[in-house]
Design an enzyme around this catalytic site. Structure first.
Site, PDB file in Angstrom:
ATOM      1  CG  ASP A 215      -2.356   6.422   7.018  1.00 31.11           C
ATOM      2  OD1 ASP A 215      -2.555   7.005   5.947  1.00 31.11           O
ATOM      3  OD2 ASP A 215      -2.617   5.218   7.208  1.00 31.11           O
TER       4      ASP A 215
ATOM      5  CD  GLN B  56      -2.663  -1.414   4.514  1.00 31.78           C
ATOM      6  OE1 GLN B  56      -3.628  -1.570   3.765  1.00 31.78           O
ATOM      7  NE2 GLN B  56      -1.988  -0.286   4.579  1.00 31.78           N
TER       8      GLN B  56
ATOM      9  NE  ARG C 205      -1.010  11.608   5.129  1.00 30.16           N
ATOM     10  CZ  ARG C 205      -1.297  10.312   5.118  1.00 30.16           C
ATOM     11  NH1 ARG C 205      -0.579   9.470   5.840  1.00 30.16           N
ATOM     12  NH2 ARG C 205      -2.308   9.847   4.417  1.00 30.16           N
TER      13      ARG C 205
ATOM     14  CG  HIS D 154      -3.314  -0.006   9.078  1.00 33.04           C
ATOM     15  ND1 HIS D 154      -4.233   0.970   8.744  1.00 33.04           N
ATOM     16  CD2 HIS D 154      -2.260   0.182   8.243  1.00 33.04           C
ATOM     17  CE1 HIS D 154      -3.759   1.695   7.754  1.00 33.04           C
ATOM     18  NE2 HIS D 154      -2.562   1.244   7.430  1.00 33.04           N
TER      19      HIS D 154
ATOM     20  CG  ASP E 177      -2.022   1.091   1.088  1.00 31.89           C
ATOM     21  OD1 ASP E 177      -2.307   1.546  -0.033  1.00 31.89           O
ATOM     22  OD2 ASP E 177      -2.551   1.510   2.141  1.00 31.89           O
TER      23      ASP E 177
ATOM     24  CD  GLU F 255      -5.169  10.318   5.235  1.00 33.93           C
ATOM     25  OE1 GLU F 255      -5.400   9.872   4.095  1.00 33.93           O
ATOM     26  OE2 GLU F 255      -5.503   9.716   6.272  1.00 33.93           O
TER      27      GLU F 255
ATOM     28  CG  HIS G 278       0.172   9.705  -1.174  1.00 30.06           C
ATOM     29  ND1 HIS G 278      -0.310  10.602  -0.237  1.00 30.06           N
ATOM     30  CD2 HIS G 278      -0.314   8.494  -0.810  1.00 30.06           C
ATOM     31  CE1 HIS G 278      -1.041   9.956   0.649  1.00 30.06           C
ATOM     32  NE2 HIS G 278      -1.059   8.680   0.335  1.00 30.06           N
ATOM     33  CG  ASP G 279      -4.677   8.538  -1.396  1.00 29.03           C
ATOM     34  OD1 ASP G 279      -4.866   7.602  -2.191  1.00 29.03           O
ATOM     35  OD2 ASP G 279      -4.884   8.440  -0.180  1.00 29.03           O
TER      36      ASP G 279
ATOM     37  NE  ARG H 260      -3.868   4.663  -4.592  1.00 31.68           N
ATOM     38  CZ  ARG H 260      -3.973   4.186  -3.362  1.00 31.68           C
ATOM     39  NH1 ARG H 260      -4.393   4.967  -2.389  1.00 31.68           N
ATOM     40  NH2 ARG H 260      -3.654   2.931  -3.093  1.00 31.68           N
TER      41      ARG H 260
END
Length: 649
Positions: free
Chosen positions: A293, A261, A291, A193, A150, A335, A399-400, A524
């Site tokens: 997540d 995950q 950040r 996770h 991921d 985020e 990035h997403d 992506r």
């Protein structure tokens, strides 16, 4: 109220009980200046920490044991904190709103794709200085599973760098050198996770029930089925449902995002303590911002969608309270790519001092497609406001993927059907809509519903890829203007502007990802290309596209950094009577004002002089971008296609 008073009394009694034991454990340090500093912060923040942890774990018989061990871990971390970082903590306490400065400028990218490894990133510090960065976010760089991880968000070890990138000492050295050049290191704290290769997960797989309780592990489908009734699928194509069966354990594991995950069980205080220790380790390695997540998913309760629950906020506040005691120079960045109402709830000095602004991203691309600013103007008119001591992180892409996170109620107020409009935007940005200039790819597309998100670089989505293929100079010029328009907004609107590195020279989509089996199913990767430093070198040549875009960016960045009105968050959206022109006023701490006008159309647009005067903005302006003086008369201001004006009042 009585319960709160009693809780405060209990906090004071508990503090009086635990402090002697803590000082006994650290007797060798209690006469030092470092311990005096720790005690001062512990005195200031213990009650908050107690209150938050009591909310999460107060019903457990072993609550005080876990609290005591957490304090010991915080004390040990502080005593081990390098002296330069202790000095940074003190400086941040003296200037707690340092991130509000007009000097702030962020950049973000993957280490391997930008510079090969961490030593390579150190070699690029002169480039970061040239660009003007004061904040550098390195995408996940810790040990992760081979193949699909991921994008690094399946962490196998928070204390070990991916061996391909270097070792922890390389990261510490990079953080130190960045800090010496005025650049804050930003890292991801993946705390919802771990990967299934993390030592806790491996112990659970080996049959250790204590570590199995760090996660949500079930003997059969009874509880997973009950939870699944109210959960939504996040990645339905890659991972249907929210649970994975592990044949090696003959059990089901909660896996919100991907089968590898494993979601952490924060009902277990051991999991909280474990992740708090990892957080403090990253703080002592030199991270200045973490950040958070997937923070919206961290707390689970039966019968809910397990997103944005009240105790998810309590959890973030508890982690924040630990930092205020042991590493107060570090900030959290939210985020929360969720509904705008939920995004705002994570933003405070008690939770996340910084927050991504996904609504601005979505609405900028919406306005570029529609050539109208009505939804942008309406939504930001009341959704942009956040506490004065916090800041947005404003970005055009990351990035997403790009998701259309606007509020359907905001759209409905303007006569826009949210469902239909999202389908239009998906069609436009994948180039399927007739006349579209965009060349993006769908991500997680559902052919039945038309739902999707969008992948693509800034330049390809703004029309540069299509224009270069057509060879039309006029279309190329319009694409460059769109790129600079978008950047001018994030540089001036209020908060920290964030550049996805490579966009400053107009990098295009990289379709080679489809040749990599680990990436081919994830579009992506089309906007995560390896940086071509031969192409980057053309930034110095104004006759090239790279030079034109980079030169335009540098001009805007330098103007931002010399404009005090661009500090802080004070931004007021105004309506100047033209639905193609977005307008807002920035006001600095000393009353400095700048009027920003942005034409989202490829046609010239008039702005009536009397509309400007109605807002008390005066008659005379200095137009900063073109360095010319403007005096309002009866004639309108005429804006060129995709032009932006920064009008100093």
């Amino acid at each position: 109220m009585l319960a709160q008073v009693n809780l405060q009394k209990e906090a004071r009694r508990t503090f009086a009980r635990l402090l002697p034991r803590l000082e006994s454990e650290f007797a060798a340090a209690t006469a030092t200046e470092a311990w005096a500093t720790f005690r001062r912060r512990l005195d200031a923040h213990f009650n908050d920490l107690f209150d938050l942890l009591f909310t999460l774990y107060g019903d457990r018989y072993d609550f005080l044991y876990h609290l005591e061990r957490l304090l010991a871990e915080a004390a040990q971390s502080w005593l081990e904190r390098p002296q330069p970082l202790q000095a940074l903590d003190a400086a941040r306490e003296r200037d707690p709103q340092w991130y509000q400065s007009e000097q702030m400028l962020g950049g973000v990218y993957y280490v391997d794709l930008f510079a090969g490894d961490l030593k390579g990133m150190r070699a690029k510090i002169p480039y970061f200085q040239e660009l003007g960065l004061t904040y550098l976010h390195l995408m996940p760089l810790f040990k992760a599973p081979e193949g699909d991880s991921d994008g690094g968000y399946a962490v196998s070890d928070y204390r070990e760098v991916d061996p391909r990138l270097g070792v922890m000492d390389d990261l510490r050295a990079l953080a130190t050198e960045l800090r010496q050049h005025g650049i804050s290191l930003v890292l991801d704290f993946v705390f919802n996770h771990t990967s299934d290769e993390h030592r806790w997960a491996l112990a659970a797989q080996a049959g250790d029930e204590d570590f199995a309780d760090y996660y949500f592990v079930f003997p059969d489908r009874t509880l997973p089925d009950a939870y699944d009734r109210t959960l939504r699928e996040i990645f339905p194509d890659q991972h249907p449902g929210s649970f994975t069966y592990r044949p090696d354990m003959q059990r089901w594991v909660w896996t919100t995002f991907n089968s590898f995950q494993w979601d952490l069980n924060y009902r277990n205080p051991e999991a909280f303590r474990g992740m708090a220790a990892e957080m403090l380790y990253l703080a002592n390695a030199g991270a200045e911002v973490l950040r958070l997540d997937a923070l919206a998913f961290t707390w689970k309760e039966m019968g809910t969608n397990c997103e944005n629950l009240p105790k998810a906020h309590t959890l973030v506040r508890a982690f924040n309270a630990v930092l205020r005691i042991a590493a107060p120079g570090l900030l959290f960045k939210s985020e929360a790519i969720v509904h705008p109402d939920e995004v705002a709830r994570y933003i405070s000095t008690q939770e996340c001092q910084l927050s991504y602004n996904p609504l601005l991203m979505a609405l900028l691309w919406n306005s570029l497609a529609t050539r109208e600013v009505r939804l942008l103007r309406h939504s930001l008119g009341y959704r942009f406001a956040i506490p004065d001591d916090c800041a947005w992180v404003n970005y055009i892409r990351c990035h997403d993927d790009i998701g259309w996170t606007f509020d359907d109620g905001d759209a409905g107020a303007l006569g826009i059907n949210g469902y239909d409009h999202r389908r239009f935007l998906n069609s436009f940005y994948t180039g399927r809509f007739p006349g579209s200039f965009a060349r993006g790819l769908p991500f997680q597309e559902n052919p039945r519903t038309g739902d999707a998100r969008i992948s693509g670089t800034q330049a390809s989505l703004a029309g540069l890829e299509a224009a270069l293929r057509s060879g039309n100079p006029g279309e190329i010029d319009l694409a460059v203007r769109r790129i600079l328009l978008l950047n001018s907004i994030v540089l001036s609107v209020g908060g920290i502007p964030l550049i996805y590195l490579g966009d400053e020279i107009g990098i295009l989509n990289d379709y080679s990802y489809i040749e990599d089996p680990a990436k081919t199913g994830d579009s992506r990767w089309v906007h995560r290309p390896r940086i071509d430093w031969a192409q980057m070198a053309r930034r110095s040549d104004p006759s090239t596209l790279e030079g034109r875009i980079f030169g335009g960016m540098q001009h805007l960045i330098k103007l931002r950094k010399t404009t005090p009105a661009f500090a802080g968050n004070d931004m007021r959206v105004i309506n100047l009577g033209n639905d193609h022109v977005f307008a807002f006023v920035r006001t600095g701490r000393q009353g400095e004002r700048v009027l920003v006008l942005a034409n989202f159309s490829e046609h010239t647009q008039p702005v009536a002089a009397n509309e400007v005067r109605l807002y008390g903005l005066g008659y005379r302006f200095h137009e900063m971008v073109t360095q010319r003086e403007i005096t309002l008369g009866d004639e309108p201001i005429v804006m060129e296609p995709y032009q932006v004006m920064w009008l100093a009042v």
